[in-house]
Design a protein around this motif. Structure first.
Motif, mmCIF file in Angstrom:
data_model
loop_
_atom_site.group_PDB
_atom_site.id
_atom_site.type_symbol
_atom_site.label_atom_id
_atom_site.label_comp_id
_atom_site.label_asym_id
_atom_site.label_seq_id
_atom_site.Cartn_x
_atom_site.Cartn_y
_atom_site.Cartn_z
ATOM 1 N N VAL A 157 -15.951 29.713 21.197
ATOM 2 C CA VAL A 157 -15.796 28.903 19.995
ATOM 3 C C VAL A 157 -14.413 29.153 19.391
ATOM 4 O O VAL A 157 -13.989 30.304 19.242
ATOM 5 C CB VAL A 157 -16.877 29.230 18.950
ATOM 6 N N VAL A 158 -13.714 28.067 19.067
ATOM 7 C CA VAL A 158 -12.440 28.157 18.355
ATOM 8 C C VAL A 158 -12.715 28.001 16.866
ATOM 9 O O VAL A 158 -13.487 27.125 16.447
ATOM 10 C CB VAL A 158 -11.464 27.063 18.822
ATOM 11 N N VAL A 180 -10.101 32.556 18.835
ATOM 12 C CA VAL A 180 -11.142 32.190 19.780
ATOM 13 C C VAL A 180 -12.111 33.356 19.885
ATOM 14 O O VAL A 180 -11.692 34.517 20.015
ATOM 15 C CB VAL A 180 -10.557 31.871 21.168
ATOM 16 N N CYS A 181 -13.404 33.049 19.829
ATOM 17 C CA CYS A 181 -14.434 34.083 19.867
ATOM 18 C C CYS A 181 -15.453 33.734 20.953
ATOM 19 O O CYS A 181 -15.861 32.575 21.085
ATOM 20 C CB CYS A 181 -15.122 34.201 18.508
ATOM 21 N N THR A 224 -8.646 36.163 21.130
ATOM 22 C CA THR A 224 -7.235 36.060 20.771
ATOM 23 C C THR A 224 -7.115 35.448 19.386
ATOM 24 O O THR A 224 -8.079 34.857 18.873
ATOM 25 C CB THR A 224 -6.463 35.200 21.789
ATOM 26 N N SER A 225 -5.952 35.584 18.788
ATOM 27 C CA SER A 225 -5.746 35.061 17.435
ATOM 28 C C SER A 225 -4.268 34.769 17.214
ATOM 29 O O SER A 225 -3.401 35.493 17.704
ATOM 30 C CB SER A 225 -6.229 36.086 16.401
ATOM 31 N N LYS A 256 -3.022 28.608 24.260
ATOM 32 C CA LYS A 256 -2.284 29.189 25.382
ATOM 33 C C LYS A 256 -2.631 30.657 25.569
ATOM 34 O O LYS A 256 -2.879 31.122 26.695
ATOM 35 C CB LYS A 256 -0.782 29.024 25.146
ATOM 36 N N ASP A 257 -2.664 31.422 24.481
ATOM 37 C CA ASP A 257 -2.961 32.854 24.565
ATOM 38 C C ASP A 257 -4.383 33.126 25.036
ATOM 39 O O ASP A 257 -4.659 34.168 25.635
ATOM 40 C CB ASP A 257 -2.744 33.523 23.203
ATOM 41 N N SER A 258 -5.296 32.209 24.765
ATOM 42 C CA SER A 258 -6.694 32.414 25.151
ATOM 43 C C SER A 258 -6.905 32.288 26.653
ATOM 44 O O SER A 258 -7.918 32.750 27.188
ATOM 45 C CB SER A 258 -7.589 31.408 24.431
ATOM 46 N N LYS A 259 -5.923 31.632 27.331
ATOM 47 C CA LYS A 259 -6.022 31.374 28.773
ATOM 48 C C LYS A 259 -7.262 30.539 29.118
ATOM 49 O O LYS A 259 -7.805 30.618 30.223
ATOM 50 C CB LYS A 259 -6.012 32.682 29.569
ATOM 51 N N LEU A 260 -7.706 29.746 28.148
ATOM 52 C CA LEU A 260 -8.838 28.855 28.359
ATOM 53 C C LEU A 260 -8.354 27.410 28.379
ATOM 54 O O LEU A 260 -7.381 27.061 27.709
ATOM 55 C CB LEU A 260 -9.880 29.012 27.252
#
Length: 492
Positions: free
Chosen positions: A196-197, A210-211, A222-223, A324-328
């Motif tokens: 979930v964003v 993102v959790c 990430t945040s 981008k940082d979440s790599k999702l």
């Protein structure tokens, strides 16, 4: 046991009661308590009452002080904030920031920590009256971007206020807990998590994270944040637009009069909120504005978005960086939740949907979710009856470095706590040094945490000492140097 959302504009207090979470009303029967402390010739005024008398007591009414907490006077951020405040801000003898007011006929100064403690004391006392009992424990939230010194400053303020804080919880963790705790559709631990964003755009800042959720567990992945991009910045740009218009139309300069400018910002905020649900041209009228002159203007949503384009670009950049940082990929994101008053701005909603390719969801109360999450965490830590366990895995929002020689650049520092690493966290780092003294600084990107010196360990000329430092980050997001051990190494 309560949870506190200490916001830049408003505070909320929540409590776990009868198996659910309730937001506590204040002495004005309102859920939101203004983050304002005022000083008069007779007494100190807090919260809603302080906000109500702001216009008549502008220079002795302290608001929007949260961003100053924990900064040193000469930090760039403080100097930027000074331009936004109508009251007098001065350097504190500790090197931090203080405010100067006239209280009971005398000029007095108070550190931002003491002003914060005054507000927290008022929240505590009011809540005890409403709940008809003593508050023993609480959990209070801070923004993800709060540095170690800022968290320590808030910790100091809570001690002055006589509060027993079980944890200083990040706002991302608090909101995520409020979202996941009562959900019955979370996957089992052996299944793929629910990603979930969350987008939280409040009065003074933007936070995106993102959790990953599974049954009884949440993990912040990430945040990204923009500490100086919030509702007040949109108000400021619209305010300057009307200042320019009124100068041409009426030959007045509202920005040169703090009281008039504050009135303008108040009216601008009302129009901004109306534009969220109305795309037509809206009027702005202020009677007896400046020099007893009535003024009027108008604006529509499209014009407002053009004026605010630089801020919207900042929102877009922060959203993209988080993805981008979440790599999702957007297809791996199950939903996008919005909280914070400024996410009601249609242009921000459109950007969120465009980048994450999902319609925004408003499952949570946009204003109260931080306080509710804190209340749940307080009940969990207190092991209250009827409260199930829920594991909260937070992350480190700043990388931490040990720096011993800044002139050497990368050869003069070492990262000891990585960005987005888990907290609580502990590790040992080893240095090989000659001499019997090791002086170093601990820093995060935005602030210096402290100076350290380890002295008088055994050393002989030509020897190398292996120095091991046990470092860690506790659940409050505060750095600790737990132990230093020297091992003598004689190459002969």
């Amino acid at each position: 046991m309560i949870g506190i959302d200490f916001g830049n504009q408003s505070c909320f207090v929540a409590v776990v009661k009868d198996g659910g979470v309730e937001t506590v009303d204040n002495d004005y029967s309102l859920r939101a308590t203004s983050s304002v402390v005022a000083f008069s010739a007779r007494n100190r005024i807090l919260g809603v009452a302080a906000a109500n008398q702001r216009m008549s007591n502008l220079t002795n009414t302290i608001s929007s002080f949260k961003p100053l907490l924990g900064w040193r006077w000469d930090d760039f951020f403080v100097q930027d904030e000074l331009n936004k405040l109508p009251y007098k801000v001065i350097p504190h003898h500790s090197g931090g920031v203080a405010v100067e007011v006239n209280y009971c006929g005398k000029d007095k100064s108070y550190s931002v920590e003491h002003v914060t403690a005054m507000l927290l004391t008022g929240l505590k006392e009011t809540t005890e009256v409403v709940l008809k009992g003593e508050i023993k424990n609480c959990v209070i939230a801070v923004p993800s971007y709060f540095t170690d010194p800022q968290r320590r400053a808030l910790q100091a303020a809570t001690k002055i206020a006589g509060m027993n804080v079980l944890q200083i919880l990040s706002e991302p963790a608090a909101v995520s807990l409020a979202y996941g705790y009562y959900r019955e559709d979370l996957p089992d631990e052996d299944e793929a998590p629910r990603n979930v964003v969350f987008v939280d755009c409040g009065h003074s800042s933007l936070q995106v994270w993102v959790c990953a959720f599974s049954e009884g567990n949440l993990k912040i992945l990430t945040s990204c944040s923009a500490p100086s991009l919030g509702g007040r910045d949109f108000d400021s740009l619209l305010g300057l637009h009307f200042c320019t218009e009124f100068q041409k139309k009426y030959n007045i300069r509202p920005e040169s009069n703090p009281r008039a400018y504050l009135r303008l910002l108040t009216e601008v905020e009302k129009v901004k909120k109306s534009m969220s649900s109305n795309s037509s041209v809206l009027p702005l009228n202020i009677e007896s504005f400046l020099d007893d002159m009535d003024v009027s203007g108008n604006i529509c949503r499209a014009e407002s978005e053009t004026i605010s384009q630089s801020l919207l670009n900042g929102v877009e950049t922060t959203l993209k960086n988080c993805l981008k940082d979440s790599k999702l990929q957007p297809k791996h994101i199950d939903s996008v939740e919005i909280v914070g008053g400024s996410t009601r701005i249609p242009a921000i909603k459109e950007l969120i949907s465009k980048i994450f390719k999902k319609s925004v969801s408003t499952t949570l109360n946009q204003d109260e979710s931080v306080a509710r999450g804190c209340a749940l965490q307080c009940a969990i830590l207190s092991k209250s009856r009827g409260i199930k366990s829920f594991k909260v895995q937070d992350i480190q929002y700043h990388s931490i470095r040990i720096v011993w020689d800044e002139s050497l650049q990368e050869d003069g520092w070492k990262e000891v706590l990585p960005l987005h690493g888990p907290i609580p966290y502990s590790d040992s780092v080893t240095f090989h040094k000659q001499g019997n003294t090791f002086k170093f600084k601990v820093k995060c990107p935005l602030a210096e945490i402290g100076d350290y010196s380890i002295d008088n360990f055994s050393y002989e000329l030509g020897d190398t000492t292996e120095l091991r430092l046990d470092v860690g980050m506790n659940a409050d997001g505060i750095f600790n140097l737990n132990e230093a051990t020297a091992f003598h190494n004689n190459p002969k």
